[in-house]
Design a protein around this motif. Structure first.
Motif, PDB file in Angstrom:
ATOM      1  N   ARG A 151       1.413   9.341  -5.784  1.00 35.23           N
ATOM      2  CA  ARG A 151       1.697  10.736  -5.416  1.00 35.23           C
ATOM      3  C   ARG A 151       2.831  11.310  -6.249  1.00 35.23           C
ATOM      4  NH1 ARG A 151       1.094  12.014   1.016  1.00 35.23           N
ATOM      5  NH2 ARG A 151      -1.002  11.170   1.319  1.00 35.23           N
ATOM      6  N   ASP A 153       2.408   1.694  -3.514  1.00 33.49           N
ATOM      7  CA  ASP A 153       1.417   2.174  -4.482  1.00 33.49           C
ATOM      8  C   ASP A 153       1.088   3.655  -4.252  1.00 33.49           C
ATOM      9  OD1 ASP A 153       1.323  -0.350  -5.558  1.00 33.49           O
ATOM     10  OD2 ASP A 153      -0.479  -0.964  -4.458  1.00 33.49           O
ATOM     11  N   GLU A 154       0.957   4.053  -2.990  1.00 29.80           N
ATOM     12  CA  GLU A 154       0.648   5.456  -2.692  1.00 29.80           C
ATOM     13  C   GLU A 154       1.808   6.362  -3.092  1.00 29.80           C
ATOM     14  OE1 GLU A 154      -0.734   8.318   1.044  1.00 29.80           O
ATOM     15  OE2 GLU A 154      -0.322   6.192   1.361  1.00 29.80           O
ATOM     16  N   SER A 168       0.829  -1.207   0.000  1.00 27.57           N
ATOM     17  CA  SER A 168       0.000   0.000   0.000  1.00 27.57           C
ATOM     18  C   SER A 168       0.864   1.260   0.000  1.00 27.57           C
ATOM     19  CB  SER A 168      -0.916  -0.006   1.231  1.00 27.57           C
ATOM     20  OG  SER A 168      -1.666   1.199   1.313  1.00 27.57           O
TER      21      SER A 168
END
Length: 246
Positions: free
Chosen positions: A175, A170-171, A167
């Protein structure tokens, strides 16, 4: 957490009594942005002073022109020659300034774009490392010696770590893509504005030379007004350049 580029971000912080900011690159800190903005404040102040002082001078000149009756004045040949030489000198100076502005915006855009590319690459490498780490954890679940394997509770904890790391990666990737696109759009917009300013001032300079030589007084006044606005806008863009550069 650790400090990034502390030596390159030592700028006075107006939110901390003008003491030097030592937090490094941290775009989530208001002290970081305050120190960056303070480094460009003198140029924005110069824009305000120019706008106010030259505007007041234009207003007073307009009042004198309207209130005092115009009188025909004859000038000597020497005065005309000096005026022409000054016009040529100032036009040449304006042309050189426009060339410097155009060259400077190109170098600024190139260096800033290279910085963005570097940050994006480092972020991409970090994402790859996080995903590789997730793969190592997945492989670790299958570790064992003969019939002995890891307990189910430990496998569950490993799965939880894998989910959190995945997670986070992926973030970070999302961003990075979003922020880099916004930064590139802003840089392209600033580049276009600076090119338009350089071209506009160059056109005004040569138009002023032609109109002055032809004695088109009213058009010269219009160009002086436009030049007042353009110079103020150039100061503002210079401050914006310093802010983004810092």
């Amino acid at each position: 957490p650790f400090v990034l580029a502390a030596a390159r971000t030592q700028r006075k912080d107006p939110l901390d009594g003008l003491r030097y900011y030592t937090g490094g690159w941290n775009i989530s800190s208001e002290h970081y942005w305050a120190s960056v903005g303070f480094s460009a404040a003198p140029v924005f102040a110069a824009a305000g002073v120019w706008f106010a002082v030259f505007g007041a001078a234009l207003f007073l000149a307009g009042c004198c022109y309207c209130c005092c009756p115009s009188r025909s004045t004859s000038y000597s040949r020497a005065a005309l020659v000096v005026s022409l030489l000054l016009l040529l000198a100032f036009t040449a100076a304006a042309a050189i300034g426009c060339a410097i502005l155009y060259d400077g915006q190109g170098r600024f855009h190139g260096s800033t774009a290279a910085t963005v590319d570097y940050v994006v690459k480092q972020s991409g490498d970090t994402v790859d490392n996080l995903r590789a780490f997730s793969g190592f954890l997945e492989a670790a679940k299958a570790a064992g010696v003969g019939p002995v394997s890891l307990p189910d509770d430990l496998k569950g904890r490993i799965d939880g770590v894998v989910r959190r790391v995945s997670s986070a990666s992926d973030e970070l990737a999302a961003r990075t893509a979003s922020n880099s696109a916004k930064i590139r759009d802003a840089l392209d917009t600033i580049r276009k504005i600076l090119i338009v300013l350089a071209a506009g001032m160059l056109i005004l300079a040569f138009a002023g030379l032609v109109f002055s030589a032809c004695g088109l007084e009213s058009l010269v006044y219009v160009l002086v007004f436009l030049g007042w606005i353009l110079v103020a806008a150039t100061f503002v863009m210079c401050g914006t350049f310093l802010l983004l550069h810092k």
